[in-house]
Structure formats: structure tokens, C-alpha cells
Design a protein around this motif. Structure first.
Motif, short mmCIF file in Angstrom:
data_model
loop_
_atom_site.label_atom_id
_atom_site.label_comp_id
_atom_site.label_asym_id
_atom_site.label_seq_id
_atom_site.Cartn_x
_atom_site.Cartn_y
_atom_site.Cartn_z
N GLY A 159 0.74 -1.44 -0.06
CA GLY A 159 -0.27 -0.04 -0.09
C GLY A 159 0.86 1.14 0.12
N GLN A 160 0.08 2.02 0.13
CA GLN A 160 1.11 3.57 0.36
C GLN A 160 0.37 5.06 0.17
N ILE A 161 1.11 5.63 0.94
CA ILE A 161 0.23 6.77 1.27
C ILE A 161 1.12 8.14 1.81
N ALA A 162 0.87 9.47 0.36
CA ALA A 162 1.66 9.89 0.31
C ALA A 162 1.41 10.97 1.17
N ILE A 163 2.06 11.39 1.86
CA ILE A 163 2.23 12.76 3.39
C ILE A 163 2.78 14.19 2.54
N GLN A 164 2.27 14.82 2.33
CA GLN A 164 2.48 15.88 1.32
C GLN A 164 1.60 17.52 2.04
N GLY A 165 2.44 18.55 2.16
CA GLY A 165 2.50 20.06 2.50
C GLY A 165 3.31 20.71 3.66
N PRO A 166 3.53 21.55 3.77
CA PRO A 166 4.89 22.36 4.75
C PRO A 166 4.70 21.54 6.05
N GLU A 167 3.58 21.29 6.47
CA GLU A 167 4.01 20.18 7.99
C GLU A 167 4.08 18.85 7.60
N ALA A 168 4.96 18.49 6.53
CA ALA A 168 4.77 17.16 6.54
C ALA A 168 5.72 16.71 7.34
N GLU A 169 6.96 17.13 7.58
CA GLU A 169 7.69 16.20 8.43
C GLU A 169 7.51 16.55 10.02
N ASN A 170 7.14 17.14 10.14
CA ASN A 170 6.36 17.17 11.16
C ASN A 170 5.77 16.37 11.56
N ILE A 171 4.60 16.17 10.86
CA ILE A 171 3.93 13.98 11.28
C ILE A 171 4.20 13.23 11.35
N MET A 172 5.46 13.40 9.98
CA MET A 172 6.72 11.90 10.15
C MET A 172 7.14 12.65 10.86
N THR A 173 7.89 13.42 11.97
CA THR A 173 8.31 12.98 13.91
C THR A 173 7.11 12.92 14.48
N GLY A 174 6.93 13.88 14.59
CA GLY A 174 5.74 13.67 15.39
C GLY A 174 4.90 13.32 15.50
N ILE A 175 3.69 12.66 14.48
CA ILE A 175 2.75 11.31 14.84
C ILE A 175 2.90 10.30 14.46
N LEU A 176 4.70 9.69 13.40
CA LEU A 176 4.55 8.37 13.30
C LEU A 176 5.91 8.14 14.06
N GLY A 177 6.55 9.03 14.30
CA GLY A 177 7.39 8.86 15.19
C GLY A 177 8.52 8.69 14.29
N LEU A 178 8.37 9.15 13.40
CA LEU A 178 10.16 8.68 12.01
C LEU A 178 10.60 9.91 11.62
N ASP A 179 11.22 9.23 12.83
CA ASP A 179 12.68 10.61 13.10
C ASP A 179 13.66 10.86 11.75
N GLY A 180 14.13 10.21 11.28
CA GLY A 180 14.85 9.17 10.73
C GLY A 180 14.56 10.67 8.72
N ALA A 181 13.25 10.63 9.39
CA ALA A 181 12.60 10.87 7.64
C ALA A 181 13.17 12.43 7.62
N ALA A 182 13.53 13.61 8.84
CA ALA A 182 13.72 14.82 9.01
C ALA A 182 15.28 15.09 8.36
N ASP A 183 16.17 14.07 8.32
CA ASP A 183 17.01 13.99 7.21
C ASP A 183 17.61 13.62 5.76
N LEU A 184 16.46 13.09 5.70
CA LEU A 184 15.67 12.36 3.82
C LEU A 184 16.42 14.04 2.81
N GLY A 185 16.58 13.84 2.10
CA GLY A 185 16.81 14.99 1.43
C GLY A 185 15.97 14.91 0.14
N PHE A 186 15.23 15.58 -0.40
CA PHE A 186 14.36 15.63 -1.93
C PHE A 186 14.73 14.35 -2.65
N TYR A 187 14.12 13.62 -2.75
CA TYR A 187 14.31 12.76 -3.55
C TYR A 187 15.74 11.53 -2.95
N GLU A 188 15.59 11.70 -1.61
CA GLU A 188 15.94 10.00 -0.69
C GLU A 188 15.03 9.44 -0.33
#
Lengths: 126, 367
Positions: free
Chosen positions: B147-176
Motif C-alpha cells: 500500500g502507499q500513503i503520500a503525506i504532502q505539505g509544509p507540515e509533512a515533516e512534523n507529521i512524520m516525526t511528531g505523529i508517526l515517530g519517524l525521526d529519520g525522515a527529517a534527515d532525508l533530502g528531496f528524492y532520497e
């Protein structure tokens, strides 16, 4: 629930007609505006345009889709509602209060081929 | 229903949310929940999430994997490290497009993930298999297992780290991308998207996709339908296969030559593109802005003032972010220069317009 008003005539393509003497006041139904969603543009004919019954006279546009408007009766356009042209969302807020065009009918007997409120209600509940 | 439509793992959730469902690419998909406009604005101003589980995933591995993907793909994989993602196309020998896709160079050596359009999964996989002859590779069409979910928008990074606890996401560059886990199962997380905003795409098992989606819903993330996915990608100047790209429209014509590396040793369609690049194309994709609220739509004709037809609209909207009626159109090349006046026939009338840049909206990608 879709709002339907007694005493108006209705077309199968979801226009309503209010008869004022020899003038047909034409708009689209509540059912039509709900199907469209947020209306962003209304394409209208010009005053003095001659229209045949069933002829396309304009269109409603939402973000995603456009829906043609069909003239329920033949005649000449005598007035276009500039308020809805400028603010198409008025049709979403009250489709029956916000008419689109007025037509001087050339053949008022065509009204007989249109539906009354109960027949139209049945159509929309199919 | 006469035709059988496929459903994604999130189908029940869409119904529960009262989504307006519609057939898209062989799937029954949510077009909108609250409405295209509020969902579009949520992504531009805050964030939104999309069910994009209909997209296809093909894994390629084996000793010849890099050579093989480079053979069917227009962009150049060489020099791209594991964890990097490239956009490009698969072409027919005549330069027409089989599909546009993302290629992930996985951390597992010699392995790639190819993400393809839902409508093209069967056609693409057949094409990949047919052109794998002579290459020592394994192709795995895993589309139904992910399955696939896209999370998009200026608050996407906060959602990844804050809500999903995926802290590594903040270190990803575009297209990584990074390898991650959800409920102890493999999850692929990439900083990619199709909206012109910063954002992420998460690939997980169907069960985990439902679990992720519910977590996001509980936290108040706005579900967004395919309706606004189209208005968003359009404003950002991104093509949609079937509209701006097809078997009859080459990447050069669509203005996507930058994703086709003609200095590469070889790839299917290279000769045809090289000819087009050197001698020019008869038609070209442009942006057109019209000075009216009328909406140019797919298939409407583009004309000169005297009524001569010189092209056709591929996608058009009254842009939600810009409050202007704009479109992409494929027009004869001599009328494609910026500033050229062109007319668009919308029902009985024609509306004057002008050729403008295709990227209507300034994108906000993370560098």
C-alpha cells in the motif's frame, strides 16, 4: 435531501422554470448544484440570443467538471442574472433563489412537456 | 456495476469518511472528501494525506539489474548512490512513452524499486519482461503486496516525526529514501511527492498502510482525494501520463528532455529522441493563461485568432492557488514561444490567452 419547489416546471437535465406571464425564469435545481459541487464559473448566453428548446445555452463549471445547461423552452433571452455570473457560488447557496436567465417564450405550449415537482422528485430519486 | 474495479486496502476507510468515490485507472478511488478546494488548500498551507496504494511497485534485482534498468529507463542511474531516487520514463523505440516512473536505488546492492502508474501496471510489467531478455535479472511485480500513503505539505515533516515517530525522515533530502519499519514489517519512506510541496511517500504492507492511515486520521491529518492531487500536480507543472505523456507524446515534446540522458550509452528510444533533440519537434507542450474565468479542459482546441486549430488542451483548471484559468496544451512548435497569443475554444466561444511558463506555482521542495 434535495430541495424541490412546488409550482415550478422541471427539465430532465435539471433546469427549473418559473413562469411569469410570457417570461420563463430559468435556473438549475438543488440536485444539479449538489452534483456539481462548488461552482466556480457560469457560462451564459447574451441578451437577445435566440434559443431553441433543448439547445445548449451555457454551462456550469466546478473545479473538476463542466456541465452543460440546456434551454427548457424556446425563446429570446431578455435578461441574464449578472449577480450569479459574478458570484457563481450563489447557486450553491440557494439554487432556486438564484435564477440564471429570463426568456421571452416563443412557444409557451412547450411548458407542457416539462415535469412538475412530483415527477421531478421521482426522477432524482431513481 | 458492469466493470469490476479494484479496491485499495483503504477502501473501507474512504467509505466511512464519506468520500465521493469514482473509477480511476481501474480502481475505485476517493476523488474528494470535504471538497477539492479545501483539500487543495490544506496541502498548500498545512498538510494532507493521500491514499496512493493504487500505484504499482516492481522490484528489480540480479547481477544485471543496473544495466537492465538503465536499458529501459531514460535517466542515468550510474553515479547515483543507494538511497537516491530518480525520475524518468520508459520509452518505445519511436520515443513515445510507455510510462513515467520513479526508480529507487535500494540499499540492498544491485536492487531497484520502480514505481509506476496504476493504469499502466500490466502494460509496464509486460514491457519490462519482454525487454529483460539477455539480462540476468529478476522482476517482481509487488503492486498488490504494497500500500502507499503520500503525506504532502509544509507540515509533512512534523507529521512524520511528531505523529508517526519517524525521526529519520527529517534527515532525508528531496528524492532520497530510507528503509524503515511499521509494526516490525518493512516500510520504505521517501521524500517525494506529486504536489509541488515538501512531502513524503510511505510504502508498507496493506495492513500496515491501514494502521498508518488510522494513526494519521486520529491525529487530525486531512485526508485528500485524487481530485486535488490532480489540481496540485498541475499547478506545480508536473505531467500526468495519459494527458501530457503518452505513446504519442515524447518527453522532448512534453519538455521533459532533462530527464532523458542522451549521452548515456544506450536506452530504448534514445535514437528517436536524439533525432528530435537535434532537429526539433513539430509540437511542444506549453502553459497558457486565459483572461477569463472560463475553464479550458482536456481536449479543447487551441486556435489562432482566425480559427485555425494549432493544438489541444491536455489539462486545464481554474487554478485554486492562483485564481486564474490556466492549462497545459500541446501546440505546433512555431506557436510555443512565451508570450505568443493563442485562443482556446470553450464550447461556443473562443477566449484569448497567452503562452506562459508551465510551472504555474512556485514549488516548495526541500533542497
Amino acid at each position: 435531501m434535495n430541495k424541490i419547489i412546488e409550482g415550478l416546471k422541471y427539465s430532465e437535465t435539471h433546469e427549473w422554470v418559473r413562469v411569469e406571464g410570457n417570461v420563463a425564469v430559468i435556473g438549475v435545481t438543488d440536485f444539479a448544484q449538489k452534483e456539481m459541487g462548488d461552482i466556480t464559473y457560469i457560462d451564459c448566453p447574451e441578451v437577445d440570443d435566440e434559443l431553441e428548446k433543448g439547445e445548449e445555452f451555457g454551462a456550469l463549471e466546478s473545479v473538476k467538471a463542466s456541465s452543460d445547461l440546456f434551454c427548457p423552452v424556446s425563446g429570446v433571452v431578455i435578461e441574464v442574472n449578472n449577480a450569479v455570473v459574478d458570484s457563481p457560488e450563489l447557486v450553491n447557496s440557494d439554487a432556486f433563489a438564484n435564477w440564471i436567465i429570463k426568456i421571452e417564450m416563443s412557444n409557451p405550449s412547450e411548458l407542457e412537456s416539462l415535469m412538475d415537482a412530483s415527477a421531478y422528485k421521482a426522477l432524482t430519486e431513481k | 456495476m458492469a466493470e469490476e474495479f479494484k479496491r485499495t486496502c483503504l477502501y473501507d476507510s474512504h467509505l466511512a469518511l464519506g468520500a465521493q468515490m469514482s473509477p480511476f485507472a481501474g480502481f475505485e478511488m476517493p476523488i474528494q472528501y470535504k471538497g477539492i478546494t479545501p483539500e487543495h488548500l490544506a496541502v498548500r498551507k498545512k498538510a494532507g494525506m493521500f491514499d496512493v496504494s493504487h500505484m504499482g511497485e516492481v522490484f528489480v534485482s540480479g547481477p544485471d539489474a543496473e544495466k537492465y534498468v538503465n536499458h529501459i529507463f531514460t535517466n542515468e542511474l550510474r553515479g547515483y548512490k543507494p538511497g537516491k531516487i530518480l525520475y524518468g520514463m520508459m520509452l518505445y523505440p519511436d520515443g513515445g512513452v510507455v510510462d513515467d516512473l520513479l526508480v529507487y536505488r535500494l540499499f540492498e546492492p544491485g536492487s531497484f524499486l520502480l514505481v509506476i502508474n496504476a493504469a499502466n501496471i500490466d502494460k509496464d510489467f509486460e514491457w519490462m519482461q519482454k525487454n529483460s531478455e539477455g539480462f540476468d535479472v529478476t522482476l517482481d511485480n509487488a503492486s498488490e503486496r504494497w500500500g502507499q500513503i503520500a503525506i504532502q505539505g509544509p507540515e509533512a515533516e512534523n507529521i512524520m516525526t511528531g505523529i508517526l515517530g519517524l525521526d529519520g525522515a527529517a534527515d532525508l533530502g528531496f528524492y532520497e529514501y530510507e528503509e524503515s519499519e511499521w509494526n516490525s514489517n518493512r516500510m520504505i519512506v521517501s521524500r517525494t511527492g506529486y504536489t509541488g510541496e515538501d512531502g513524503f511517500e510511505l510504502y508498507a504492507t496493506p495492513e500496515d498502510t491501514v494502521s498508518l492511515w488510522n494513526r494519521l486520521l486520529e491525529a487530525g491529518v486531512e485526508p485528500c482525494g485524487l481530485g486535488c492531487r490532480d489540481t496540485l500536480r498541475f499547478e506545480a507543472g508536473l505531467p500526468l501520463y495519459g494527458d501530457e505523456l503518452s505513446a504519442n507524446i515524447t518527453p522532448i515534446e512534453a519538455g521533459l528532455g532533462t530527464f532523458c540522458k542522451l549521452d548515456k550509452e544506450e536506452f530504448i528510444g534514445k535514437e528517436a529522441l536524439t533525432v528530435q533533440k537535434n532537429s526539433g519537434t513539430l509540437k511542444k507542450l506549453v502553459g497558457i493563461e486565459i483572461a477569463d474565468r472560463a475553464i479550458p479542459r482536456h481536449g479543447y482546441s487551441v486556435e489562432l485568432e482566425d480559427g485555425t486549430v494549432v493544438g489541444e488542451v491536455t489539462t486545464g483548471y481554474h487554478s485554486i492557488s492562483l485564481d486564474k484559468s490556466i492549462c497545459f496544451a500541446l501546440v505546433a512548435t512555431q506557436y510555443s514561444a512565451l508570450g505568443t497569443p493563442l485562443w482556446i475554444r470553450i464550447r461556443k466561444k473562443t477566449f484569448p490567452g497567452i503562452v506562459v511558463k508551465k510551472r504555474f506555482y512556485q514549488t516548495n521542495y526541500k533542497k
